[in-house]
Design an enzyme around this catalytic site. Structure first.
Site, PDB file in Angstrom:
ATOM      1  N   CYS A 260       0.941  -1.237  -0.069  1.00  0.00           N
ATOM      2  CA  CYS A 260       0.013   0.061   0.103  1.00  0.00           C
ATOM      3  C   CYS A 260       0.996   1.381  -0.088  1.00  0.00           C
ATOM      4  CB  CYS A 260      -0.975   0.037   1.213  1.00  0.00           C
ATOM      5  SG  CYS A 260      -1.892  -1.306   1.313  1.00  0.00           S
TER       6      CYS A 260
ATOM      7  N   HIS B  54      -3.506   6.878   3.138  1.00  0.00           N
ATOM      8  CA  HIS B  54      -3.838   5.710   2.353  1.00  0.00           C
ATOM      9  C   HIS B  54      -5.385   5.316   2.948  1.00  0.00           C
ATOM     10  CE1 HIS B  54      -4.227   1.610   1.380  1.00  0.00           C
ATOM     11  NE2 HIS B  54      -3.864   1.103   2.490  1.00  0.00           N
TER      12      HIS B  54
ATOM     13  N   ASN C 259     -10.450  -0.190  -0.006  1.00  0.00           N
ATOM     14  CA  ASN C 259      -8.777  -0.167   0.234  1.00  0.00           C
ATOM     15  C   ASN C 259      -8.295  -0.817  -0.914  1.00  0.00           C
ATOM     16  OD1 ASN C 259      -6.193  -0.800   0.535  1.00  0.00           O
ATOM     17  ND2 ASN C 259      -6.483  -1.403   2.760  1.00  0.00           N
TER      18      ASN C 259
HETATM   19  O1  UT7 Z   1      -4.084  -1.656   3.515  1.00  0.00           O
HETATM   20  C1  UT7 Z   1      -3.134  -1.802   4.828  1.00  0.00           C
HETATM   21  C2  UT7 Z   1      -3.470  -2.931   5.435  1.00  0.00           C
HETATM   22  N1  UT7 Z   1      -4.619  -3.227   6.050  1.00  0.00           N
HETATM   23  C3  UT7 Z   1      -5.295  -2.777   6.986  1.00  0.00           C
HETATM   24  O2  UT7 Z   1      -4.776  -1.408   7.289  1.00  0.00           O
HETATM   25  C4  UT7 Z   1      -6.480  -3.206   7.561  1.00  0.00           C
HETATM   26  C5  UT7 Z   1      -6.217  -2.799   9.196  1.00  0.00           C
HETATM   27  N2  UT7 Z   1      -7.345  -3.675   9.927  1.00  0.00           N
HETATM   28  C6  UT7 Z   1      -8.831  -3.303   9.845  1.00  0.00           C
HETATM   29  O3  UT7 Z   1      -8.932  -2.606   8.976  1.00  0.00           O
HETATM   30  C7  UT7 Z   1      -9.643  -4.141  10.864  1.00  0.00           C
HETATM   31  O4  UT7 Z   1      -8.837  -4.656  11.682  1.00  0.00           O
HETATM   32  C8  UT7 Z   1     -10.620  -4.818  10.013  1.00  0.00           C
HETATM   33  C9  UT7 Z   1     -11.549  -4.263   9.292  1.00  0.00           C
HETATM   34  C10 UT7 Z   1      -9.695  -6.006   9.299  1.00  0.00           C
HETATM   35  C11 UT7 Z   1     -11.508  -5.850  11.279  1.00  0.00           C
HETATM   36  O5  UT7 Z   1     -11.978  -4.941  11.779  1.00  0.00           O
HETATM   37  P1  UT7 Z   1     -11.678  -4.890  13.525  1.00  0.00           P
HETATM   38  O6  UT7 Z   1     -12.591  -3.740  14.185  1.00  0.00           O
HETATM   39  O7  UT7 Z   1     -10.415  -4.661  13.993  1.00  0.00           O
HETATM   40  O8  UT7 Z   1     -12.627  -6.207  14.023  1.00  0.00           O
HETATM   41  P2  UT7 Z   1     -11.795  -7.362  14.848  1.00  0.00           P
HETATM   42  O9  UT7 Z   1     -10.847  -8.072  14.041  1.00  0.00           O
HETATM   43  O10 UT7 Z   1     -11.377  -6.708  16.309  1.00  0.00           O
HETATM   44  O11 UT7 Z   1     -13.312  -8.214  15.109  1.00  0.00           O
HETATM   45  C12 UT7 Z   1     -14.356  -7.928  15.616  1.00  0.00           C
HETATM   46  C13 UT7 Z   1     -15.329  -8.816  15.454  1.00  0.00           C
HETATM   47  C14 UT7 Z   1     -14.847 -10.376  15.576  1.00  0.00           C
HETATM   48  O12 UT7 Z   1     -15.987 -11.077  16.479  1.00  0.00           O
HETATM   49  P3  UT7 Z   1     -15.742 -11.519  17.769  1.00  0.00           P
HETATM   50  O13 UT7 Z   1     -14.416 -12.261  17.996  1.00  0.00           O
HETATM   51  O14 UT7 Z   1     -15.619 -10.027  18.587  1.00  0.00           O
HETATM   52  O15 UT7 Z   1     -16.858 -12.355  17.981  1.00  0.00           O
HETATM   53  C15 UT7 Z   1     -14.798 -10.754  14.473  1.00  0.00           C
HETATM   54  O16 UT7 Z   1     -15.081 -12.152  14.225  1.00  0.00           O
HETATM   55  O17 UT7 Z   1     -15.977  -8.582  14.310  1.00  0.00           O
HETATM   56  C16 UT7 Z   1     -15.858  -9.939  13.609  1.00  0.00           C
HETATM   57  N3  UT7 Z   1     -15.738  -9.666  12.334  1.00  0.00           N
HETATM   58  C17 UT7 Z   1     -16.650  -9.335  11.435  1.00  0.00           C
HETATM   59  N4  UT7 Z   1     -18.275  -9.353  11.544  1.00  0.00           N
HETATM   60  C18 UT7 Z   1     -18.925  -9.186  10.455  1.00  0.00           C
HETATM   61  C19 UT7 Z   1     -14.711  -9.514  11.437  1.00  0.00           C
HETATM   62  N5  UT7 Z   1     -14.865  -9.500  10.188  1.00  0.00           N
HETATM   63  C20 UT7 Z   1     -16.476  -9.291  10.140  1.00  0.00           C
HETATM   64  C21 UT7 Z   1     -17.272  -8.949   9.091  1.00  0.00           C
HETATM   65  N6  UT7 Z   1     -18.561  -8.791   9.363  1.00  0.00           N
HETATM   66  N7  UT7 Z   1     -16.618  -8.836   7.695  1.00  0.00           N
END
Ligand code: UT7
Length: 327
Positions: free
Chosen positions: A113, A253, A283
């Site tokens: 990225c 970004h 993204n």
């Molecule tokens: O481009 C440069 C590199 N990439 C990035 O910069 C991305 C960086 N990370 C992110 O954008 C975020 O971490 C994500 C969007 C990938 C995930 O969001 P988050 O707020 O960090 O969620 P999390 O991983 O803490 O998960 C929270 C909950 C989990 O459930 P439990 O364990 O709390 O029951 C996940 O299983 O949300 C769940 N979850 C979802 N639920 C519905 C994860 N993905 C999804 C989804 N829909 N798509």
């Protein structure tokens, strides 16, 4: 002598992939995706399109905006992690489309990225060395080709796009004033496409394990992204002697809307100085900043003398920033 942005261009494929579309494929919802990422839809290239096609379209738009013929280019660089094929480079294919046999150097850069900001630094160095007057720098990605549509954490994020700038050596002050680049390979496993490279070449096993797709530890990346982008922004501002308040626009970004907002909050950047398009494009990795730059430019957002700060973060891990005075 300075290196200025003479023209910008971008290309978004026609097909829209909405949150509702994704909710039909994996267990997710429009509410969750909007709240956690700020994304409402992203674009997806057609089955007969590839990264070089998008890069060529963005490049043509940037050349037209600059009023420069491809015959006057001295260098072509494409930042991408989703090349058409392993070799030749995507830049070679853009060269084939635009330069019709005129021999100038063209090559790809992979800094994920951060590729576009890395590209600005490399192009500026090469142009200041004296051999290159005009460069086409493109960030182009077919992220949907390496996205696992069985992994709800990553498939909601990524989209396809290309953005480009024509850089020109100039006697007018301004342009790219300073860049700062960083990487930390210790965290290389936080975002990776483990299969189909030299360590795990394509095989039925690799495909069965879905290792041809991007894997990410989103939560860990999130934290590191915000900290790193804040620090590199401050380091770059220090180099040029600018304050945050003196900035006219901060182009981050578009990794995740919450990452961008959190970085801006830590830096003290107000909303009107923080253009965003992640709701419409998702993204798009190395295409993210040049697409945003082109959209702002086409909307007449920049005036000569405006101070822009570009900030990136991505796999590698890599991060970077560029201070640009609009010329
Ligand atoms: O481009 C440069 C590199 N990439 C990035 O910069 C991305 C960086 N990370 C992110 O954008 C975020 O971490 C994500 C969007 C990938 C995930 O969001 P988050 O707020 O960090 O969620 P999390 O991983 O803490 O998960 C929270 C909950 C989990 O459930 P439990 O364990 O709390 O029951 C996940 O299983 O949300 C769940 N979850 C979802 N639920 C519905 C994860 N993905 C999804 C989804 N829909 N798509």
């Amino acid at each position: 002598m300075s290196v200025v942005i003479r023209g910008t261009g971008s290309y978004l494929p026609e097909t829209r992939l909405t949150n509702e579309d994704l909710a039909r494929i994996v267990e997710t919802s429009d509410d969750w995706i909007v709240a956690r990422t700020g994304i409402r839809e992203r674009r997806m290239l057609a089955s007969d399109e590839a990264t070089s096609d998008m890069a060529t379209r963005a490049g043509e738009a940037a050349l037209a905006a600059a009023g420069i013929d491809a015959a006057d280019l001295d260098l072509i660089m494409v930042a991408c992690v989703t090349p058409d094929m392993l070799t030749p480079s995507t830049a070679n294919l853009v060269h084939k489309n635009l330069c019709r046999g005129r021999a100038i150097p063209s090559f790809d850069m992979n800094a994920a990225c951060s590729g576009f900001v890395y590209g600005l630094a490399v192009a500026k160095g090469m142009m200041e060395s004296g051999d290159y007057r005009r460069t086409l720098l493109v960030g182009a990605e077919a992220m949907t080709r390496i996205t696992d549509y069985e992994d709800r954490e990553t498939c909601v994020l990524f989209g396809d796009a290309a953005g480009a700038v024509v850089l020109e050596r100039s006697d007018v002050a301004g342009g790219i004033l300073a860049t700062t680049l960083c990487s930390d390979g210790q965290h290389s496993d936080l975002i990776q496409v483990p299969g189909c490279g030299s360590r795990r070449p394509a095989s039925p096993e690799v495909l069965a394990e879905r290792q041809q797709y991007l894997q990410m530890n989103g939560r860990a990346v999130f934290k590191l992204a915000v900290q790193s982008m804040e620090q590199i922004a401050l380091d770059t501002l220090k180099k040029v002697g600018w304050t945050v308040d003196s900035l006219n626009a901060v182009l981050c970004h578009q990794a995740n809307g919450r990452i961008v907002q959190a970085t801006a909050e830590r830096l003290g950047v107000s909303a009107e100085k923080l253009p965003m398009n992640i709701d419409r494009v998702g993204n798009t990795s190395s295409a993210s900043i040049p697409v945003l730059l082109d959209e702002c430019n086409r909307h007449g957002r920049f005036r000569a003398g405006d101070r822009l700060l570009l900030i990136s973060f991505g796999a590698g891990l890599t991060w970077g920033a560029a201070a640009v005075e609009w010329a």
